[in-house]
Structures are given as structure tokens and as C-alpha cells.
Design an enzyme around this catalytic site. Structure first.
Site, mmCIF file in Angstrom:
data_model
loop_
_atom_site.group_PDB
_atom_site.id
_atom_site.type_symbol
_atom_site.label_atom_id
_atom_site.label_comp_id
_atom_site.label_asym_id
_atom_site.label_seq_id
_atom_site.Cartn_x
_atom_site.Cartn_y
_atom_site.Cartn_z
ATOM 1 N N CYS A 158 -6.555 2.505 -6.792
ATOM 2 C CA CYS A 158 -7.597 2.875 -5.508
ATOM 3 C C CYS A 158 -8.901 3.466 -6.039
ATOM 4 O O CYS A 158 -9.567 3.665 -5.237
ATOM 5 C CB CYS A 158 -6.607 3.914 -4.952
HETATM 6 N N1 CO8 Z 1 10.507 2.502 9.829
HETATM 7 C C1 CO8 Z 1 11.218 3.468 10.100
HETATM 8 N N2 CO8 Z 1 11.825 4.444 9.427
HETATM 9 C C2 CO8 Z 1 11.267 4.563 8.187
HETATM 10 C C3 CO8 Z 1 10.503 3.285 7.521
HETATM 11 C C4 CO8 Z 1 9.957 2.634 8.561
HETATM 12 N N3 CO8 Z 1 9.173 1.568 8.010
HETATM 13 N N4 CO8 Z 1 10.315 3.762 6.203
HETATM 14 C C5 CO8 Z 1 10.939 4.997 6.038
HETATM 15 N N5 CO8 Z 1 11.723 5.455 7.076
HETATM 16 C C6 CO8 Z 1 12.521 6.617 7.097
HETATM 17 C C7 CO8 Z 1 13.106 6.815 5.913
HETATM 18 O O1 CO8 Z 1 14.224 6.016 5.576
HETATM 19 C C8 CO8 Z 1 13.392 8.122 5.989
HETATM 20 O O2 CO8 Z 1 14.473 8.410 6.599
HETATM 21 P P1 CO8 Z 1 15.669 9.838 6.424
HETATM 22 O O3 CO8 Z 1 14.825 11.009 6.362
HETATM 23 O O4 CO8 Z 1 16.779 9.391 7.221
HETATM 24 O O5 CO8 Z 1 15.982 9.387 5.029
HETATM 25 C C9 CO8 Z 1 12.274 8.745 6.793
HETATM 26 O O6 CO8 Z 1 11.768 7.482 7.589
HETATM 27 C C10 CO8 Z 1 10.940 9.383 6.000
HETATM 28 O O7 CO8 Z 1 10.790 8.561 5.005
HETATM 29 P P2 CO8 Z 1 9.655 8.802 3.587
HETATM 30 O O8 CO8 Z 1 10.072 10.271 3.308
HETATM 31 O O9 CO8 Z 1 9.538 7.900 2.906
HETATM 32 O O10 CO8 Z 1 8.293 8.679 4.686
HETATM 33 P P3 CO8 Z 1 7.212 9.812 4.474
HETATM 34 O O11 CO8 Z 1 6.951 10.808 5.706
HETATM 35 O O12 CO8 Z 1 6.799 10.350 3.148
HETATM 36 O O13 CO8 Z 1 5.942 8.839 4.747
HETATM 37 C C11 CO8 Z 1 4.485 7.346 3.601
HETATM 38 C C12 CO8 Z 1 5.864 7.605 4.042
HETATM 39 C C13 CO8 Z 1 3.665 6.981 4.645
HETATM 40 C C14 CO8 Z 1 4.505 6.201 2.548
HETATM 41 C C15 CO8 Z 1 4.070 8.680 2.821
HETATM 42 O O14 CO8 Z 1 4.733 9.248 1.821
HETATM 43 C C16 CO8 Z 1 2.653 8.234 2.129
HETATM 44 O O15 CO8 Z 1 1.599 7.850 2.788
HETATM 45 N N6 CO8 Z 1 2.501 8.894 0.695
HETATM 46 C C17 CO8 Z 1 1.215 8.959 0.290
HETATM 47 C C18 CO8 Z 1 1.270 7.615 -0.523
HETATM 48 C C19 CO8 Z 1 0.015 7.199 -1.078
HETATM 49 O O16 CO8 Z 1 -1.008 7.871 -0.818
HETATM 50 N N7 CO8 Z 1 0.012 6.174 -1.885
HETATM 51 C C20 CO8 Z 1 -1.238 5.795 -2.560
HETATM 52 C C21 CO8 Z 1 -0.788 4.511 -2.994
HETATM 53 S S1 CO8 Z 1 -1.910 3.172 -2.973
HETATM 54 C C22 CO8 Z 1 -2.916 3.150 -4.391
HETATM 55 O O17 CO8 Z 1 -2.791 3.918 -5.093
HETATM 56 C C23 CO8 Z 1 -3.249 1.949 -4.666
HETATM 57 C C24 CO8 Z 1 -2.295 1.228 -5.554
HETATM 58 C C25 CO8 Z 1 -2.909 0.051 -5.893
HETATM 59 C C26 CO8 Z 1 -3.260 -1.032 -4.861
HETATM 60 C C27 CO8 Z 1 -2.135 -1.707 -4.615
HETATM 61 C C28 CO8 Z 1 -2.109 -2.703 -3.302
HETATM 62 C C29 CO8 Z 1 -0.763 -3.451 -2.932
#
Ligand code: CO8
Length: 374
Positions: A158
Site C-alpha cells: 500500500c
Molecule cells: N459481514 C458480516 N459480519 C462480518 C463480516 C461480514 N462480511 N466479516 C466479519 N464479520 C463479523 C465477524 O465474524 C465478527 O463477529 P463476532 O464479533 O461475532 O466474532 C464481527 O463481524 C467483527 O469482525 P472483525 O473484528 O473482523 O471486524 P472489524 O470491526 O475489525 O472490521 C475490517 C474488519 C474492516 C477489516 C477492519 O478490521 C479493518 O479495516 N482493519 C484495518 C485493515 C487495514 O487497514 N488493512 C490494510 C490492508 S491493505 C494493504 O496493506 C495492502 C496490501 C496489499 C494489497 C492487496 C490487494 C488485494
């Protein structure tokens, strides 16, 4: 004395097709609840279990994403495929990644009033390269009709665009080049697992380009690059194990770790303080006060992540004017995200206004670039 580098213009190429959260979730849920008649019957007879469903509300609330642009929409939404389908091209044809870079590059050049013959160096800086060689940048150089100069590819996930900008600034400062075009073509859908509920919504496809030139070429156009700061710190929390040695370890072929995987919560928790700390250090190194900072064009991965970082840096509540949001429309486009935010939200800057272009992501990697309107 070092030559001064100026960001003269940016360019953007956006795919024509877009997928809404609702469309994506409908496809995922069809697959998760029994994507073919046989699987559905097995679930009905309790011989197989349905996967938990995804939801558009969760996606928007957790990330701020409402839609994403993609190169190949229908196959992604087909529960039997759930991946882009991009036919191979002949070696004589321009490769897709190069084509996207060329479109964004042409946009940047025309906004700057320049031609390709004015450019000395092409850097293709992005998360995933379509092939190892010949370098995509050299193909872009050829497609733009550049007879001189050179190009090379760079990958810092990124942070590729800000690391590319930093390289461009150093080349200008040292006198190695007078004009560097940094291209960021991102086909994120190619390495996203659309069958992983935790991440199927995260990424989109796009290409951006940034033209950096030596000050004497520029007049009062663009933005002075006041300084760049780069940081990396190893983490396995965002990882992709796809690579050329996969065929040498056939036992792992086809595993989900050959696509994007992350521990989203950990990334959030660890990257926010790392990035906010780096920006504050960089401000101090440049003798800038936070109230001199008009805008932060931040990496576009997660809305609340950006709000946390911007609030910590600016020391107050922040609005979309302080830290513009494009990920609602584009989703995470890796290295291109902060460049799109800049591209779409800098027209109101007047001479002397200062803004920050900042990326963060896998590695971990982070890059900050302070810009002052000329
Ligand atoms: N729908 C409904 N519920 C869901 C879903 C879904 N799609 N997904 C997860 N849940 C549920 C989970 O099961 C969990 O349930 P429970 O609490 O019962 O266990 C609950 O929702 C909460 O799950 P999470 O803790 O996973 O959810 P978050 O609130 O943490 O949100 C995010 C998830 C949006 C992914 C968030 O953690 C986030 O954005 N974090 C930052 C990540 C980030 O910035 N990453 C950068 C990566 S990109 C990068 O660096 C580039 C890499 C190279 C490029 C690659 C290209 C492909």
C-alpha cells in the site's frame, strides 16, 4: 545544493464497472448458503453446514466502503466463479497493468501540459505486478513513446506510491533525472479472496500517476515536496504467499494464503499509533506546527482508522475536509488510495497551503510526503 522537486500533476484512470456492497453480498451469500443445488440439498439434510452470511450494513459500518470499481464485474459476482476473468493477451499486445498505467500517466501529463518526451524516468510502483519481467515500467516507457530514459518497478504494498514519490524526489535532488512519472496501477481484485467473508469487500481496481519535476521546469504549477519520510516494520498481519516458488512447493498450491489475508483488528490497533507517531515526528523534523496542516490525504483502507490518525495528528475533531474520503466509492485501492484522495480534493488549495499525502499498509510500511502549494 540539491535540486528541488515539485509534484506537478496527478492522473487517474477508473474502471467503468462498479460493484455495490449489496451486489457483492448477494453473490457471497448465495455461495455461502449453498451455491449449487447439491450443496443446498446437503445443507438441508444437515450433511454440510452453511457458512455465516455477509452483510452490506456490516461492511459499511466496519470500513466505510459502499462500492468498488473492478475490471471484471460479472465473474466476481457469479457464485460459481467469484474471481475476475481477464483473458491472457498476446506478448505483442500491451499488458493490462501497463495499459492502466499508461491511461493514468497520460492523464497526469495532459494536466501538467507535458508530453512523454519530457519524462526521464518511469516508476511503476504498486502492490502486485502482472509478471516478473520484462519490467512493466519498461513496457509503459515504450507504450508512451519515450525514446530515452529508463524505468523500473517497485513494490512496497500500500505504500508503493509514497515510496515511489520519495525515490522520484531523490532522483531530482541528485540530478539523476529532471522528470519522473510514478505510476500506480492496482488490480486488487486479482488477489482478493471473494469467498472470505472477513475480507471479500475490501479492495477495488484503479490506476493513478504522479508527475514529479525539477523546479526550474515548473513555473508556479503544482506543489513543492517539502519532505518525505518512510518507515517499515515487519509484520505477518497482512500477508500474501503467492509467488514464483509456489510451483516448487505443490503441497501448498491452491491454499487461501496465496491470496490476500489479514488480521484486520490487529492491523488497525498497531498501524494507527505507528502512522500518527511518524507524521508527528515528520512535522517536527520539518519545523511545521499541526495548525499549519490544511489537509491529510490519507491511505484509504478504513474510515475510522483515518479519523483516529487525523484526530491524533491535528489534535481536534476532524471533518471530511481535513481528511477526504474516497474509499466509500473506490474501496481500498492499495497504493493508489491516498493519490486519488489528493487528485479529487486539492483544487481549493492556494499558494502556501500545506497538505500531507500519507500511505500505510502491508510490511508494515508507511510513507509521509508533505506538500506546499506553489
Ligand atoms: N459481514 C458480516 N459480519 C462480518 C463480516 C461480514 N462480511 N466479516 C466479519 N464479520 C463479523 C465477524 O465474524 C465478527 O463477529 P463476532 O464479533 O461475532 O466474532 C464481527 O463481524 C467483527 O469482525 P472483525 O473484528 O473482523 O471486524 P472489524 O470491526 O475489525 O472490521 C475490517 C474488519 C474492516 C477489516 C477492519 O478490521 C479493518 O479495516 N482493519 C484495518 C485493515 C487495514 O487497514 N488493512 C490494510 C490492508 S491493505 C494493504 O496493506 C495492502 C496490501 C496489499 C494489497 C492487496 C490487494 C488485494
Amino acid at each position: 545544493m540539491q535540486n528541488k522537486a515539485v509534484l506537478t500533476a496527478t492522473g487517474l484512470w477508473t474502471p467503468s464497472q462498479s460493484i455495490s456492497n449489496e451486489e457483492l453480498v448477494e453473490s457471497y451469500n448465495a455461495w455461502a448458503s449453498g451455491w449449487n443445488a447439491e450443496h443446498a440439498a446437503q445443507i438441508e439434510r444437515e450433511e454440510a453446514t452453511a457458512k455465516p452470511l455477509s452483510s452490506a450494513e456490516f461492511i459499511e459500518k466496519a470500513s466505510g466502503i459502499k462500492s468498488r470499481y473492478v475490471i471484471s464485474k460479472d465473474p466476481i459476482l457469479d457464485p460459481n466463479i467469484m474471481a475476475p476473468r481477464i483473458p491472457e493477451r498476446e506478448d505483442e499486445e500491451l499488458s493490462l497493468l501497463a495499459e492502466m498505467a499508461v491511461e493514468a500517466a497520460k492523464d497526469a501529463l495532459s494536466r501538467a501540459g507535458r508530453e512523454s518526451k519530457d519524462v526521464d524516468v518511469i516508476l511503476v510502483a504498486c502492490s502486485n505486478l502482472q509478471r516478473p519481467y520484462p519490467a512493466i515500467s519498461v513496457e509503459v516507457q515504450d507504450a508512451l513513446g519515450m525514446e530515452n530514459g529508463f524505468g523500473y518497478d517497485m513494490n512496497v504494498a500500500c505504500s508503493s506510491a509514497t515510496f515511489g514519490l520519495s525515490t522520484a524526489q531523490s532522483m531530482i535532488a541528485s540530478g539523476q533525472a529532471k522528470s519522473v512519472l510514478v505510476c500506480n496501477p492496482e488490480i486488487c481484485s486479482g488477489h482478493l479472496n471473494f469467498r472470505d467473508r472477513d475480507s471479500h469487500f475490501i479492495f477495488g481496481d484503479v490506476a493513478t500517476a504522479i508527475l514529479v519535476e525539477e523546479e526550474s521546469r515548473v513555473g508556479n504549477q503544482g506543489y513543492d515536496i517539502l519532505g518525505t519520510k518512510l518507515k517499515t516494520k515487519f509484520s505477518n498481519n497482512i500477508r500474501n504467499n503467492f509467488g514464483f516458488l509456489n510451483r516448487a512447493a505443490p503441497e501448498g498450491e491452491g491454499n487461501a494464503d496465496k491470496l490476500f489475508v489479514q488480521e484486520g483488528r490487529k492491523v488497525f490497533r498497531e498501524v494507527v499509533p505507528m502512522v500518527a507517531g511518524m507524521i508527528l515526528e515528520h512535522l517536527a523534523e520539518l519545523n511545521l506546527a499541526t495548525d499549519q496542516l490544511k489537509r491529510m490525504w490519507l491511505h484509504q483502507a478504513n474510515l475510522s482508522m483515518n479519523q483516529f490518525i487525523a484526530k491524533k495528528v491535528m489534535g481536534r475533531e476532524v471533518s471530511a475536509e481535513d481528511a477526504p474520503v474516497i474509499l466509500n466509492e473506490y474501496a481500498n485501492t492499495s497504493s493508489a488510495g491516498s493519490v486519488i484522495a489528493f487528485h479529487k480534493h486539492n483544487d481549493d488549495f492556494v499558494k502556501g497551503d500545506i497538505g500531507l499525502l500519507c500511505s500505510f499498509g502491508a510490511g508494515y510500511s508507511a510513507g509521509s510526503v508533505f506538500l506546499r502549494k506553489r
